[in-house]
Design a protein around this motif. Sequence first.
Motif, PDB file in Angstrom:
ATOM      1  N   UNK A   1       0.843  -1.198   0.000  1.00 43.10           N
ATOM      2  CA  UNK A   1       0.000   0.000   0.000  1.00 43.10           C
ATOM      3  C   UNK A   1       0.877   1.247   0.000  1.00 43.10           C
ATOM      4  N   UNK A   2       0.565   2.208  -0.860  1.00 43.35           N
ATOM      5  CA  UNK A   2       1.287   3.474  -0.878  1.00 43.35           C
ATOM      6  C   UNK A   2       0.459   4.537  -0.171  1.00 43.35           C
ATOM      7  N   UNK A   3       1.121   5.236   0.733  1.00 40.40           N
ATOM      8  CA  UNK A   3       0.468   6.295   1.480  1.00 40.40           C
ATOM      9  C   UNK A   3       0.681   7.620   0.754  1.00 40.40           C
ATOM     10  N   UNK A   4      -0.180   8.578   1.057  1.00 40.38           N
ATOM     11  CA  UNK A   4       0.020   9.926   0.532  1.00 40.38           C
ATOM     12  C   UNK A   4       0.598  10.793   1.642  1.00 40.38           C
ATOM     13  N   UNK A   5       1.417  11.762   1.239  1.00 32.53           N
ATOM     14  CA  UNK A   5       2.094  12.594   2.230  1.00 32.53           C
ATOM     15  C   UNK A   5       2.152  14.038   1.762  1.00 32.53           C
ATOM     16  N   UNK A   6       2.246  14.916   2.735  1.00 32.04           N
ATOM     17  CA  UNK A   6       2.522  16.320   2.481  1.00 32.04           C
ATOM     18  C   UNK A   6       3.758  16.717   3.255  1.00 32.04           C
ATOM     19  N   UNK A   7       4.526  17.651   2.712  1.00 34.01           N
ATOM     20  CA  UNK A   7       5.716  18.158   3.386  1.00 34.01           C
ATOM     21  C   UNK A   7       5.575  19.662   3.531  1.00 34.01           C
ATOM     22  N   UNK A  64      -2.351  11.148   4.134  1.00 30.75           N
ATOM     23  CA  UNK A  64      -2.225  10.228   5.264  1.00 30.75           C
ATOM     24  C   UNK A  64      -1.187  10.719   6.273  1.00 30.75           C
ATOM     25  N   UNK A  65      -0.069  11.234   5.755  1.00 32.76           N
ATOM     26  CA  UNK A  65       1.043  11.653   6.607  1.00 32.76           C
ATOM     27  C   UNK A  65       1.402  13.103   6.306  1.00 32.76           C
ATOM     28  N   UNK A  66       1.778  13.823   7.348  1.00 30.11           N
ATOM     29  CA  UNK A  66       2.249  15.197   7.182  1.00 30.11           C
ATOM     30  C   UNK A  66       3.582  15.344   7.898  1.00 30.11           C
ATOM     31  N   UNK A  67       4.633  15.673   7.138  1.00 35.45           N
ATOM     32  CA  UNK A  67       5.957  15.939   7.701  1.00 35.45           C
ATOM     33  C   UNK A  67       6.161  17.446   7.758  1.00 35.45           C
ATOM     34  N   UNK A  68       6.435  17.955   8.945  1.00 36.11           N
ATOM     35  CA  UNK A  68       6.716  19.381   9.119  1.00 36.11           C
ATOM     36  C   UNK A  68       8.226  19.522   9.303  1.00 36.11           C
ATOM     37  N   UNK A  87      -8.423  22.082   6.560  1.00 33.76           N
ATOM     38  CA  UNK A  87      -8.290  20.661   6.215  1.00 33.76           C
ATOM     39  C   UNK A  87      -9.652  20.098   5.786  1.00 33.76           C
ATOM     40  N   UNK A  88     -10.295  20.805   4.866  1.00 33.60           N
ATOM     41  CA  UNK A  88     -11.644  20.414   4.442  1.00 33.60           C
ATOM     42  C   UNK A  88     -11.672  19.053   3.762  1.00 33.60           C
ATOM     43  N   UNK A  89     -10.498  18.604   3.274  1.00 36.95           N
ATOM     44  CA  UNK A  89     -10.449  17.298   2.603  1.00 36.95           C
ATOM     45  C   UNK A  89      -9.859  16.205   3.493  1.00 36.95           C
ATOM     46  N   UNK A  90      -9.820  16.480   4.787  1.00 37.58           N
ATOM     47  CA  UNK A  90      -9.382  15.457   5.732  1.00 37.58           C
ATOM     48  C   UNK A  90      -8.087  15.809   6.441  1.00 37.58           C
ATOM     49  N   UNK A  91      -8.080  15.642   7.768  1.00 42.52           N
ATOM     50  CA  UNK A  91      -6.893  15.899   8.582  1.00 42.52           C
ATOM     51  C   UNK A  91      -5.937  14.713   8.450  1.00 42.52           C
ATOM     52  N   UNK A  92      -4.618  14.946   8.402  1.00 39.81           N
ATOM     53  CA  UNK A  92      -3.670  13.823   8.278  1.00 39.81           C
ATOM     54  C   UNK A  92      -3.816  12.820   9.426  1.00 39.81           C
ATOM     55  N   UNK A  93      -3.642  11.541   9.092  1.00 40.67           N
ATOM     56  CA  UNK A  93      -3.707  10.499  10.127  1.00 40.67           C
ATOM     57  C   UNK A  93      -2.509  10.588  11.072  1.00 40.67           C
ATOM     58  N   UNK A  94      -1.331  10.859  10.490  1.00 39.36           N
ATOM     59  CA  UNK A  94      -0.097  10.965  11.272  1.00 39.36           C
ATOM     60  C   UNK A  94       0.563  12.294  10.949  1.00 39.36           C
ATOM     61  N   UNK A  95       0.874  13.058  11.987  1.00 34.40           N
ATOM     62  CA  UNK A  95       1.607  14.313  11.831  1.00 34.40           C
ATOM     63  C   UNK A  95       2.914  14.174  12.597  1.00 34.40           C
TER      64      UNK A  95
END
Length: 290
Positions: A1-7, A64-68, A87-95
């Motif tokens: 499974x590939x997760x989605x992430x934001x940086x 799914x994941x947010x790296x700060x 975060x109208x399209x969903x809050x990250x599961x893991x920050x």
Amino acid sequence: MRWTAGIVGTGRMAEVLGKALVLAPDPMLRIRFLMGRDPGRTAELGEALGAEALALGEDPPGVDLLLIAVRDDALEEVCGGLARAPWTRGVPKLVFHGSGSRGLEVLEDFRARGSVLGVLHPLFSLQPGMEMKDRIFVLSGDREARALLESLVRSLGGLPRYVPDLDPALYHCAASMLANGATALYAAGLELLQEASGGALGKEEAKRLMRASLEALDQGEAARVLTGPVQRGDLETVARHLESLEKHSPQQQRLYRALMGFALSLAARGGLAEGLCRDLALLLEEEGDS
């Protein structure tokens, strides 16, 4: 499974880790967005990562994941602003953030929104283009975050070290001493070596000496493998060192006193006679300390 992430961030950590995640042999993430203050830099790095470039304050896509990955002195402000975003399209599961000197306290506002929290800190100096194989990453945070953070590190070829009750300030102090302090010590020693030899001895000799000292630690604890005049209780040689440094540089002399003062504590543990320890301690004291 590939997760989605934001940086979030466009500095060295965002660039080096982001590119490593994209180029991983078995990537587990797709970086969906990159967020930063500088539009030009954000667009440039976002393109390199195959990610949408966003400005701080925009409503991000759900991930799914947010790296700060921002500077330590900006972390609290940035985390607070992100936690208040729609975060109208969903809050990250893991920050999680990449700072070694801060813990979960800067992320707590995300917990109230249902995210689990973590910290992922590279225990090495990040350099552009470097490989992550066999590099150590120190992890901490919520128990629920552990498995995912460990998988993320392993996908890079790195070695995860999960520490549930990490003291961030003390940990980062130790890491700074071992990394930045070693660099500063090398520069200070190199300067003296070059001056003492008229330039005949330099970088190669300094690096070889430091490597040999590190390799010796593979044979035992520091107190056992310590060598030199402090370990021997050689007062006369230490006095000559201090006299030479007084002429060369008071700053270098202060560094020598501090380092050899700690070396003396190792020598004491290694069995140096109490009287010699006392005499060396007096010799190494800064003027006015007694």
